[in-house]
Design a protein around this motif. Sequence first.
Motif, PDB file in Angstrom:
ATOM      1  N   SER A  84       9.261  13.267   7.745  1.00 46.48           N
ATOM      2  CA  SER A  84       8.160  13.268   6.778  1.00 46.48           C
ATOM      3  C   SER A  84       8.420  12.361   5.586  1.00 46.48           C
ATOM      4  N   VAL A  85       9.647  11.845   5.478  1.00 43.17           N
ATOM      5  CA  VAL A  85      10.001  10.974   4.353  1.00 43.17           C
ATOM      6  C   VAL A  85       9.786   9.526   4.762  1.00 43.17           C
ATOM      7  N   VAL A  86       9.111   8.755   3.908  1.00 46.50           N
ATOM      8  CA  VAL A  86       8.780   7.372   4.238  1.00 46.50           C
ATOM      9  C   VAL A  86       9.324   6.430   3.169  1.00 46.50           C
ATOM     10  N   SER A  87       9.454   5.173   3.549  1.00 42.30           N
ATOM     11  CA  SER A  87       9.774   4.113   2.597  1.00 42.30           C
ATOM     12  C   SER A  87       8.464   3.457   2.178  1.00 42.30           C
ATOM     13  N   ILE A  88       8.365   3.119   0.908  1.00 40.95           N
ATOM     14  CA  ILE A  88       7.161   2.490   0.368  1.00 40.95           C
ATOM     15  C   ILE A  88       7.459   1.023   0.070  1.00 40.95           C
ATOM     16  N   SER A  89       6.656   0.124   0.626  1.00 38.24           N
ATOM     17  CA  SER A  89       6.763  -1.302   0.336  1.00 38.24           C
ATOM     18  C   SER A  89       5.506  -1.743  -0.390  1.00 38.24           C
ATOM     19  N   VAL A  90       5.686  -2.475  -1.471  1.00 31.21           N
ATOM     20  CA  VAL A  90       4.570  -2.862  -2.325  1.00 31.21           C
ATOM     21  C   VAL A  90       4.591  -4.363  -2.559  1.00 31.21           C
ATOM     22  N   VAL A  91       3.428  -4.992  -2.468  1.00 33.88           N
ATOM     23  CA  VAL A  91       3.271  -6.394  -2.842  1.00 33.88           C
ATOM     24  C   VAL A  91       2.338  -6.429  -4.047  1.00 33.88           C
ATOM     25  N   ALA A  92       2.798  -7.053  -5.129  1.00 36.42           N
ATOM     26  CA  ALA A  92       1.999  -7.151  -6.349  1.00 36.42           C
ATOM     27  C   ALA A  92       1.924  -8.602  -6.787  1.00 36.42           C
ATOM     28  N   GLY A  93       0.930  -8.929  -7.622  1.00 38.22           N
ATOM     29  CA  GLY A  93       0.792 -10.303  -8.114  1.00 38.22           C
ATOM     30  C   GLY A  93       0.121 -11.175  -7.075  1.00 38.22           C
ATOM     31  N   ILE A 148       5.221  12.754   3.106  1.00 41.23           N
ATOM     32  CA  ILE A 148       3.911  13.173   3.603  1.00 41.23           C
ATOM     33  C   ILE A 148       3.716  14.659   3.329  1.00 41.23           C
ATOM     34  N   ILE A 149       2.562  15.009   2.752  1.00 36.26           N
ATOM     35  CA  ILE A 149       2.310  16.409   2.409  1.00 36.26           C
ATOM     36  C   ILE A 149       1.185  17.022   3.229  1.00 36.26           C
ATOM     37  N   SER A 150       0.562  16.234   4.107  1.00 35.40           N
ATOM     38  CA  SER A 150      -0.479  16.800   4.970  1.00 35.40           C
ATOM     39  C   SER A 150      -0.527  16.006   6.267  1.00 35.40           C
ATOM     40  N   ALA A 151      -0.944  16.673   7.339  1.00 28.48           N
ATOM     41  CA  ALA A 151      -0.945  16.041   8.658  1.00 28.48           C
ATOM     42  C   ALA A 151      -1.888  14.851   8.735  1.00 28.48           C
ATOM     43  N   ASP A 152      -2.903  14.806   7.848  1.00 33.96           N
ATOM     44  CA  ASP A 152      -3.846  13.692   7.898  1.00 33.96           C
ATOM     45  C   ASP A 152      -3.374  12.479   7.084  1.00 33.96           C
ATOM     46  N   ASN A 199      -6.557   6.223  11.252  1.00 34.11           N
ATOM     47  CA  ASN A 199      -7.600   6.459  12.261  1.00 34.11           C
ATOM     48  C   ASN A 199      -7.403   7.769  13.030  1.00 34.11           C
ATOM     49  N   GLY A 200      -7.202   8.840  12.300  1.00 35.73           N
ATOM     50  CA  GLY A 200      -7.108  10.149  12.926  1.00 35.73           C
ATOM     51  C   GLY A 200      -5.732  10.542  13.413  1.00 35.73           C
ATOM     52  N   LYS A 201      -4.728   9.686  13.253  1.00 33.97           N
ATOM     53  CA  LYS A 201      -3.378  10.029  13.700  1.00 33.97           C
ATOM     54  C   LYS A 201      -2.818  11.162  12.851  1.00 33.97           C
ATOM     55  N   GLN A 202      -2.038  12.048  13.475  1.00 33.77           N
ATOM     56  CA  GLN A 202      -1.427  13.180  12.790  1.00 33.77           C
ATOM     57  C   GLN A 202       0.038  12.878  12.454  1.00 33.77           C
ATOM     58  N   PHE A 203       0.489  13.407  11.317  1.00 34.88           N
ATOM     59  CA  PHE A 203       1.842  13.118  10.844  1.00 34.88           C
ATOM     60  C   PHE A 203       2.592  14.413  10.534  1.00 34.88           C
ATOM     61  N   PRO A 204       3.938  14.377  10.647  1.00 37.81           N
ATOM     62  CA  PRO A 204       4.736  15.538  10.235  1.00 37.81           C
ATOM     63  C   PRO A 204       4.719  15.649   8.717  1.00 37.81           C
ATOM     64  N   LYS A 308      -6.429  14.546  -5.601  1.00 38.92           N
ATOM     65  CA  LYS A 308      -7.194  14.639  -4.351  1.00 38.92           C
ATOM     66  C   LYS A 308      -8.692  14.778  -4.617  1.00 38.92           C
ATOM     67  N   LYS A 309      -9.027  15.562  -5.631  1.00 39.14           N
ATOM     68  CA  LYS A 309     -10.438  15.841  -5.905  1.00 39.14           C
ATOM     69  C   LYS A 309     -11.150  14.672  -6.575  1.00 39.14           C
ATOM     70  N   SER A 310     -10.481  14.046  -7.551  1.00 43.60           N
ATOM     71  CA  SER A 310     -11.202  13.049  -8.359  1.00 43.60           C
ATOM     72  C   SER A 310     -10.461  11.732  -8.552  1.00 43.60           C
ATOM     73  N   GLY A 311      -9.223  11.645  -8.080  1.00 43.74           N
ATOM     74  CA  GLY A 311      -8.469  10.412  -8.258  1.00 43.74           C
ATOM     75  C   GLY A 311      -7.856  10.263  -9.626  1.00 43.74           C
ATOM     76  N   ALA A 312      -8.035  11.266 -10.485  1.00 43.77           N
ATOM     77  CA  ALA A 312      -7.485  11.215 -11.842  1.00 43.77           C
ATOM     78  C   ALA A 312      -7.192  12.636 -12.302  1.00 43.77           C
ATOM     79  N   VAL A 313      -6.468  12.747 -13.412  1.00 45.24           N
ATOM     80  CA  VAL A 313      -6.112  14.051 -13.964  1.00 45.24           C
ATOM     81  C   VAL A 313      -6.791  14.214 -15.322  1.00 45.24           C
ATOM     82  N   SER A 314      -7.507  15.325 -15.504  1.00 42.86           N
ATOM     83  CA  SER A 314      -8.159  15.634 -16.780  1.00 42.86           C
ATOM     84  C   SER A 314      -7.360  16.707 -17.496  1.00 42.86           C
TER      85      SER A 314
END
Length: 522
Positions: A84-93, A148-152, A199-204, A308-314
């Motif tokens: 369930s643990v993943v590596s994150i790769s980011v391209v910026a600029g 990953i925190i949910s199968a979706d 596309n609907g794939k399930q994850f641990p 999850k609900k709004s994309g931001a924290v109030s």
Amino acid sequence: MLNSGDVMSPALTRAKTGPKSAQARGPRLTKATVSAIVSAAILSGGLASTPSYAQLAPETPSVETPFGRAPLSFADVIEKVKPSVVSISVVAGGKNVAGKTGKNGLPEGFPDIPEDSPFYDFFKNLPKEFRNAPQQQRPTQAQGSGFIISADGYVVTNNHVIDGANKIQVSFDDQEKLDAELVGTDPRTDIALLKIKANGKQFPAVKFAAKPARVGDWALAVGNPFGLGGTVTAGIVSALGRDIGSGPYDFLQIDAAVNKGNSGGPTFNLSGEVLGVNTAIFSPSGGNVGIAFAVPAVTATEVIDQLKKSGAVSRGWLGVKIQNVDEDTAAAVGLSEPKGALVNEITPNGPAMNSGLKVQDAIIAVNSEKIADSRDLARKIANYAPDTTVDVKVWRGNKEENVKIKLGKFPGSSDEIAKLEQGGGGPEDQTSTDLEQLGLKLAPVKNGEGVSIMEVDPESDAAEKGVKAGDVIIEVGGSSVAGAADVAEGVKKAKEMGRTAVMVYIKSADQRRVVALQLKKS
């Protein structure tokens, strides 16, 4: 990774190929000694029996987990959570930016050609469309961790890992790479939520711990340090409630090895539940020194639900600047103990502006919940939704008062907060008044409120608390001042009330604060 040609460290080399010294050989065992050892072993139950964990430490009870007794091995729990643990790769600029002219008068990026070179005039006289043509910024790449925190396919990581990203990918242990999109971020807790495009794939998936961590609990960090994905380190929870200067929230401190690239990865307990999200390290060198910090599970889950609900924290916002009530402050306002948060400024046009709350009020409770200090108040207010009306209990004038305030929404940046009122000017002249009780020399203010501080006795309590020449005293003991006589009157009243300190409201540049200054004994 060590290749066959890599040189091992001197310590490893000596252990492998060192000379047979007397120390290495150790003492020789005689036949009589061996016979005695074997006899003792037979009498105690035989050489073949191996003592169990309980036999080795009968005074320490074992801890039952879904994976057996701890801490014999972490292999079972890691085998369960690692997928369930993943590596994150980011391209910026990588965006186009307008062309600029360099210091030598040539378009930026051209070589530093001397003016007497025959090529200088050629490049300098390039047509305008070449000189100012948009230039392509070189894209930057960064790596971090997530889980990953949910199968979706919802993934938790750090805000600083994906900040400014144009493209985000998650990588699994089996080398599979999938694109992910940003759902939302919360810079105050450094939490970001991603969603894998699958596309609907399930994850641990893994889940957050329901019970808070305790100091001494095992802590297993899994992540992508230095790009080495799938790395596992073990330690314990070293401390709780750490303040790392990123708002009112507390952090876990762990001593499992965490390095660059571990950011956003999880710290697990022995049940395979996430205790926290690794977010920062304390290190003078940039490497692991055994002190790392993680966002606790309870904080992370609250933030993730909103993302999850709004994309931001109030968050609720009171609209005041506050400071801790220390012993001197408590003595100055008449509190029996140094508890609460002292209001030293009310934000113009903020929620508290017309509520009846006043500067130098000590906030001691919100909705009947006691306030320990300024961070405790900020945390409690942030937990309320905007537009919630709260009952604020304050200590004012030797008694408790209640003020109702309708909270606003916490601004997303400092630019959204109204600028503090500025006023006052320099001293009108050099005519000054010594106020020995506070160790200050005061002078009138030109075209402004208060009285200016000309000099500060370096041995005074005021100097120790950062009061300096050029600061302006606006109030003393809750009363406005227009000159040195008003300051002296405020000091006199404090002494008559038996106080050992007096509250002084000070303006320094564009900042205002309340300082409890000790009174010198006559």
